[in-house]
Write an enzyme that holds these catalytic residues in place. Structure first.
Site, PDB file in Angstrom:
ATOM      1  N   GLU A 166      18.606   1.377  13.948  1.00 24.93           N
ATOM      2  CA  GLU A 166      18.869   0.088  14.598  1.00 24.93           C
ATOM      3  C   GLU A 166      20.303  -0.062  15.099  1.00 24.93           C
ATOM      4  O   GLU A 166      21.111  -0.814  14.533  1.00 24.93           O
ATOM      5  CB  GLU A 166      18.542  -1.066  13.644  1.00 24.93           C
ATOM      6  CG  GLU A 166      17.104  -1.093  13.199  1.00 24.93           C
ATOM      7  CD  GLU A 166      16.736  -2.371  12.442  1.00 24.93           C
ATOM      8  OE1 GLU A 166      17.633  -3.145  12.090  1.00 24.93           O
ATOM      9  OE2 GLU A 166      15.540  -2.588  12.220  1.00 24.93           O
ATOM     10  N   GLU A 362       9.479   0.828  10.222  1.00 23.91           N
ATOM     11  CA  GLU A 362       9.619  -0.321   9.331  1.00 23.91           C
ATOM     12  C   GLU A 362       8.713  -1.431   9.817  1.00 23.91           C
ATOM     13  O   GLU A 362       8.664  -1.721  11.019  1.00 23.91           O
ATOM     14  CB  GLU A 362      11.057  -0.893   9.324  1.00 23.91           C
ATOM     15  CG  GLU A 362      12.053  -0.083   8.557  1.00 23.91           C
ATOM     16  CD  GLU A 362      13.462  -0.690   8.570  1.00 23.91           C
ATOM     17  OE1 GLU A 362      13.597  -1.923   8.714  1.00 23.91           O
ATOM     18  OE2 GLU A 362      14.420   0.089   8.454  1.00 23.91           O
TER      19      GLU A 362
END
Ligand code: PNW
Length: 456
Positions: A166, A362
């Protein structure tokens, strides 16, 4: 198509180093920017730190046993740069490498495939002191050297690598102009351009990192990036709304400046126009380095943004949330199950990668878990959330999109960054007083999904 998932579908669970390991000062590890950030008053709820976390560093064998009980054959975790090269650059700390060797051996003994994220936000503090970490272009090279150190030592037993987790979170939320950044290092910079420069440097690190993995890996390996782009979702699936959604995707969040260069080799023109003088400096050759071939793409998907077509100049509108919109236990965690399906479609349709395998690296949620009188945690709200998102993943599969697996966030409750231990994302409850682990109802539910290879 039946409700079964493909036979080789990857059912996994995920964690990250700083969030679970603890042992912050053990075996020559030096501080990361998160260790420092946690000491600044009012940055982390209750003044929590990752000093002990889930003490996974000492309890990894217990945790691997729980993975076996869950029935997962794949586990995603991250490797801490400040353990491997405590000073950020230079000498390798073999004691740090040793921990991951023991962990990975333990996983392999149990038939669990390790998927290693090489960076999950824990930049060495030494590089922050030396040159402001992601503000400097130098970090890309130092990161690549760290990657070489890891892959040359662990590449005989780890073959699935993810470069960075991320990028938008540790750059655009770690550096800011007006608001105080919520993530480490929490640095105030003097222009938006300077913020975009940090994510540009992270992209360079990703590119050099990919090259370093392939060069150092003793055998064949799989390389990817883990991104959490902003998923635009059509309010209803009319052709007009779908087209509007694709248009909105370019400038939603930092999409145009992160996933676009990584997957297409160019910043989105729509974003560059919007940024004007705030766009980062891009040197000749940068985009080639950034645009590396990937074996698959990792997507972290939690929420989405509803879009509809409009008659105005831009042709779309990103919709506000109604007051009572259902959300899980985070201010940003609006429940948008279709975001899995549309996230996958954007890779195919908007980014043009029709055949790139996708892993959901995720997906999960925080809930207000409590131990009841029978000593159980009945998190039916988490099950409700997960079930809907997994059905959306199944829809993508049934329509032929190349989804290969799903990692639930998270295996266990852990240090939720600026929320400290106040928010629980695990399917295993952690009592931080005793470090006892207690599988929640969602753990048993997920185990049944895995066993039946379908959403139950
Ligand atoms: C991810 N948002 O972060 C991280 O990869 C994990 O380390 C973290 O624990 C998990 O999601 C839960 O937060 C995110 O604002 C941070 O949409 C923020 C957002 C999404 C994911």
């Amino acid at each position: 198509m039946s409700d079964k998932f493909p036979n080789n579908f990857i059912w996994g669970a995920a964690t990250s180093a700083y969030q679970i390991e603890g042992a912050a000062t053990g075996n020559n590890r030096l501080p990361s920017v998160w260790d420092t950030f946690c000491t600044i008053p009012n940055r982390v709820v209750n003044g929590d730190t990752g000093e002990v976390a889930c003490d996974h560093y000492h309890r990894y064998e217990t945790d691997v046993k729980l993975m076996v009980e869950l029935g997962i054959k794949d586990y995603r975790f991250s490797i801490a740069w400040p353990r491997i090269i405590p000073g950020g650059r230079g000498t390798v700390n073999e004691a740090g490498v040793d921990f991951y060797q023991r962990l990975v051996d333990c996983l392999l003994e149990q038939g669990i495939t390790p998927h290693a994220t090489l960076f999950h936000w824990d930049s060495p503090q030494a590089l922050e002191d030396l040159y402001g970490s992601w503000q400097s272009r130098q970090i890309a090279q130092d990161y690549a050297d760290y990657v070489t150190a890891v892959v040359s030592r662990l590449g005989d037993r780890i073959t699935h690598w993810m470069t960075l987790n991320e990028i938008s979170c540790f750059t655009h939320k770690g550096y800011g102009v007006d608001e105080t950044p919520v993530h480490a290092p929490g640095t105030q910079v003097n222009s938006k351009k300077a913020v975009w420069q940090t994510s540009h440097h992270a992209l360079l690190a990703h590119g050099l990192g990919c090259q370093a993995i392939r060069a150092a890996s003793p055998g064949s390996c799989k390389v990817s990036l883990v991104d959490n782009f902003c998923v635009t979702v059509p309010l209803s699936e009319s052709p007009e709304n779908i087209a509007a959604t694709q248009k909105a995707f370019h400038t939603c969040g930092s999409n145009g400046g992160i996933i676009f260069p990584a997957l297409t080799g160019a910043y989105s023109p729509a974003l560059l126009e919007l940024l004007g003088e705030d766009a980062p400096d891009i040197q000749a050759g940068d985009l080639e380095i950034i645009h590396q071939p990937l074996d698959y793409l990792g997507l972290n998907i939690y929420k989405g943004a509803y879009v509809r077509a409009t008659d105005n100049e831009q042709g779309y509108e990103i919709l506000d949330w109604p007051k009572g919109y259902p959300k899980m236990h985070m201010p940003w965690l609006n429940i948008v199950p279709e975001s899995i399906y549309w996230g996958i479609r954007h890779v195919s349709d908007t980014l043009g990668h029709k055949d790139l395998p996708i892993l959901i690296t995720e997906n999960g949620c925080a809930a207000q878990d409590e131990i009841n009188a029978q000593g159980e945690v009945i998190d039916s709200d988490r099950i409700l959330y997960l079930r809907q998102y997994l059905k959306s993943a199944h829809r993508a599969l049934s329509e032929g999109y190349p989804l290969t697996g799903y990692f639930l966030w998270s295996l266990m409750d852990n240090f939720e960054w600026s929320w400290g231990y106040d928010r629980r994302f695990g399917i295993i409850y952690v009592d931080y007083q005793t470090q006892q682990r207690l599988p929640k109802a969602s753990f048993h539910w997920y185990r049944e999904c895995i066993r039946q290879n379908r959403v139950v």
